[in-house]
Design an enzyme around this catalytic site. Structure first.
Site, PDB file in Angstrom:
ATOM      1  N   LYS A 171      -0.779 -16.403   8.164  1.00 27.63           N
ATOM      2  CA  LYS A 171       0.100 -15.598   9.013  1.00 27.63           C
ATOM      3  C   LYS A 171       0.983 -16.408   9.973  1.00 27.63           C
ATOM      4  O   LYS A 171       2.025 -16.881   9.556  1.00 27.63           O
ATOM      5  CB  LYS A 171      -0.724 -14.525   9.718  1.00 27.63           C
ATOM      6  CG  LYS A 171      -1.169 -13.436   8.713  1.00 27.63           C
ATOM      7  CD  LYS A 171      -1.529 -12.134   9.365  1.00 27.63           C
ATOM      8  CE  LYS A 171      -1.554 -11.001   8.356  1.00 27.63           C
ATOM      9  NZ  LYS A 171      -2.885 -10.635   7.856  1.00 27.63           N
TER      10      LYS A 171
ATOM     11  N   TYR B 220     -11.259  -7.055   7.319  1.00 25.52           N
ATOM     12  CA  TYR B 220     -10.180  -7.152   6.330  1.00 25.52           C
ATOM     13  C   TYR B 220      -9.962  -8.628   6.001  1.00 25.52           C
ATOM     14  O   TYR B 220      -9.779  -9.445   6.906  1.00 25.52           O
ATOM     15  CB  TYR B 220      -8.879  -6.527   6.839  1.00 25.52           C
ATOM     16  CG  TYR B 220      -7.767  -6.697   5.821  1.00 25.52           C
ATOM     17  CD1 TYR B 220      -7.734  -5.892   4.679  1.00 25.52           C
ATOM     18  CD2 TYR B 220      -6.805  -7.683   5.959  1.00 25.52           C
ATOM     19  CE1 TYR B 220      -6.751  -6.065   3.706  1.00 25.52           C
ATOM     20  CE2 TYR B 220      -5.817  -7.863   4.995  1.00 25.52           C
ATOM     21  CZ  TYR B 220      -5.798  -7.045   3.870  1.00 25.52           C
ATOM     22  OH  TYR B 220      -4.841  -7.236   2.901  1.00 25.52           O
TER      23      TYR B 220
ATOM     24  N   TYR C  48       0.823  -1.212   0.000  1.00 22.96           N
ATOM     25  CA  TYR C  48       0.000   0.000   0.000  1.00 22.96           C
ATOM     26  C   TYR C  48       0.859   1.265   0.000  1.00 22.96           C
ATOM     27  O   TYR C  48       0.757   2.088   0.903  1.00 22.96           O
ATOM     28  CB  TYR C  48      -0.959  -0.017   1.197  1.00 22.96           C
ATOM     29  CG  TYR C  48      -2.146  -0.925   0.950  1.00 22.96           C
ATOM     30  CD1 TYR C  48      -3.266  -0.445   0.274  1.00 22.96           C
ATOM     31  CD2 TYR C  48      -2.131  -2.260   1.335  1.00 22.96           C
ATOM     32  CE1 TYR C  48      -4.347  -1.271   0.007  1.00 22.96           C
ATOM     33  CE2 TYR C  48      -3.207  -3.098   1.071  1.00 22.96           C
ATOM     34  CZ  TYR C  48      -4.316  -2.585   0.409  1.00 22.96           C
ATOM     35  OH  TYR C  48      -5.372  -3.415   0.147  1.00 22.96           O
TER      36      TYR C  48
ATOM     37  N   ASP D  24     -12.515 -16.178   9.270  1.00 25.10           N
ATOM     38  CA  ASP D  24     -11.176 -15.815   8.814  1.00 25.10           C
ATOM     39  C   ASP D  24     -10.314 -15.656  10.075  1.00 25.10           C
ATOM     40  O   ASP D  24     -10.367 -14.635  10.748  1.00 25.10           O
ATOM     41  CB  ASP D  24     -11.240 -14.514   8.005  1.00 25.10           C
ATOM     42  CG  ASP D  24      -9.880 -14.066   7.511  1.00 25.10           C
ATOM     43  OD1 ASP D  24      -8.863 -14.609   7.993  1.00 25.10           O
ATOM     44  OD2 ASP D  24      -9.840 -13.164   6.657  1.00 25.10           O
TER      45      ASP D  24
END
Ligand SMILES: *Cc1c(COP(=O)(O)O)cnc(C)c1O
Length: 427
Positions: free
Chosen positions: A277, A147, A19, A248
């Site tokens: 992750k 997210y 980003y 998630d």
């Protein structure tokens, strides 16, 4: 060897960071090595890592047992395709994941990043309903401030504003968004709190394949901790409306919130669960999507009779070995005690922030400490201040937060917290 200025110049001219604009003048720091909870910059400076490289490096960097396991696996094979072939690291990891995730999640699909694990979860839900003869169930319900990743499918269920849906309108499928749960973690969920989800299911349930949510902790979309009771009620409503439930757990998995998986706070099991992750202890990119026997058998029995996904680097043996070793290290450690300890030190260390006029809210859950400011921070100004103070903290928007490796010492943790308080108070 080129000097660092030259290397950084190449970086600045030719590499995108997450980003970012390549032409921006925000600094990037050149890391030479990392060990334990220390990032060692090329200029000799050492930083205490408050980010675990985005939730992932739970055992710290350069871990001898992780290194050894990978060196050994390297001698057998670094990689082999997964189409028509299999290997022990994938099989052992699967056995382990089935054992540690809630029943009845017992079918595993491997992919190479969290975003892809979410794509896979969404495709599983769609293929499941297609196989059941309900092929119009193709939409998803999602929570605002969520997210779920950066690929197009995952993006379509991210918060529409921070995910800039208007920019991608026409490409992103239009999903159904409901308000972020306002009931905090530890509080009950009232009829009012759950009303938006109820309404969405009544109005759109028949067209929906699944509800997707980050249970308990919304991560990159807002670092928000919400009621376990909300999660329980969501499960009940999904059952009533015949909509699948996808959790998630890519950020929350592997102990971060104080439970091995955040859904255990609510004692609720999803139909499909994404992990990533911390799965490999931050060593390699690996993610997985788990589901139930019923869903995988239904997909197998539908048309075209196969699940339509298959990444080149699926179940990479090195990554599976890293995951197996990381899970073993976690389960052999007294990880719950570590998380409690971190929570305790963060509560004490961040308490002074509550009094600051710049601060809107301070919240801590497990090994996550969040200070929400009233105004968005100026990243270009604040990150160098953290670096100068010897810590690696990367805020976004109004949120200054840490989720350190579980092995961090109380002293290092106290330093992270006091630097946060000082820099915020001077902001
Ligand atoms: C980071 C994250 C993702 C995306 O994972 P990547 O590996 O970055 O693609 C998805 N969902 C959640 C909750 C995450 O925190």
């Amino acid at each position: 060897m080129q000097d660092f200025d030259e290397l950084l110049n190449i970086d600045k001219n030719s590499i995108w960071h997450p980003y970012s604009a390549m032409s921006s003048d925000s600094p990037v720091y050149h890391v030479a090595s990392a060990d334990g909870v220390r990032l060692k910059l090329s200029n000799g400076q050492e930083l205490i890592d408050g980010m675990s490289s985005w939730w992932s490096v739970i055992h710290g960097y350069n871990h001898p047992e992780m290194n050894l396991a990978l060196e050994q696996q390297l001698k057998d094979m670094a990689h082999v395709m997964f189409g028509g072939l299999t290997h022990t690291p994938a099989i052992k990891l699967t056995e382990k994941l089935i054992a540690i995730t809630p029943e009845p999640l017992n079918a595993v699909f491997y992919s190479d990043s969290g975003s892809v694990a979410v794509e896979v979860a969404m495709k599983m839900a769609i293929q499941y309903w297609h196989a059941k003869g309900e092929s119009k169930r193709q939409r998803f319900i999602s929570l605002r401030s969520g997210y779920h990743g950066d690929t197009l499918g995952a993006m379509s269920v991210c918060d529409p504003e921070t995910g800039m849906h208007s920019l991608f309108s026409g490409v992103l499928p239009e999903q159904i968004f409901i308000e972020q749960p306002q009931c905090r973690f530890g509080e009950p969920c009232t009829d009012n709190d759950i009303a938006a989800l109820k309404k969405a299911l009544i109005e759109h349930g028949k067209d929906c394949a699944a509800l997707i949510m980050e249970p308990i902790v919304q991560g990159a979309g807002g670092m928000w901790f919400y009621s376990a009771d909300y999660v329980r009620q969501a499960r009940k409503l999904c059952n009533e409306h015949n909509v699948l439930l996808i959790f998630d757990e890519i950020a929350t998995g592997f102990g971060r919130t104080g439970k091995l998986f955040a859904c255990e706070h609510a004692d609720v099991v999803p139909d499909i669960m994404c992990i990533g992750k911390a799965l490999t202890g931050g060593y390699l990119s690996l993610a997985a999507t788990l589901t139930t026997r019923d869903i995988h058998l239904t997909i197998d029995g539908g048309t075209p009779g196969v699940f339509m996904h298959g990444p080149t680097f699926m179940a990479n043996p090195l990554a599976c070995t890293a995951a197996l070793t990381s899970i073993r290290l976690l389960l052999e450690s007294d990880w719950q005690e570590s998380i409690n300890r971190i929570q305790h030190v963060l509560e004490k260390g961040l308490a002074p922030c509550r009094q600051l006029p710049q601060v809107n809210d301070v919240r801590i859950l497990g090994a996550i400490g969040v200070v929400e400011l009233k105004e968005a921070v100026d990243m270009k100004a604040i990150v160098p201040k953290f670096v100068e103070a010897g810590v690696w903290i990367r805020p976004f928007g109004k949120l200054v937060y840490v989720m350190p490796p579980y092995i961090i010492s109380n002293d290092d943790l106290a330093t992270l917290a006091s630097v946060m308080a000082t820099i915020i108070s001077n902001n």
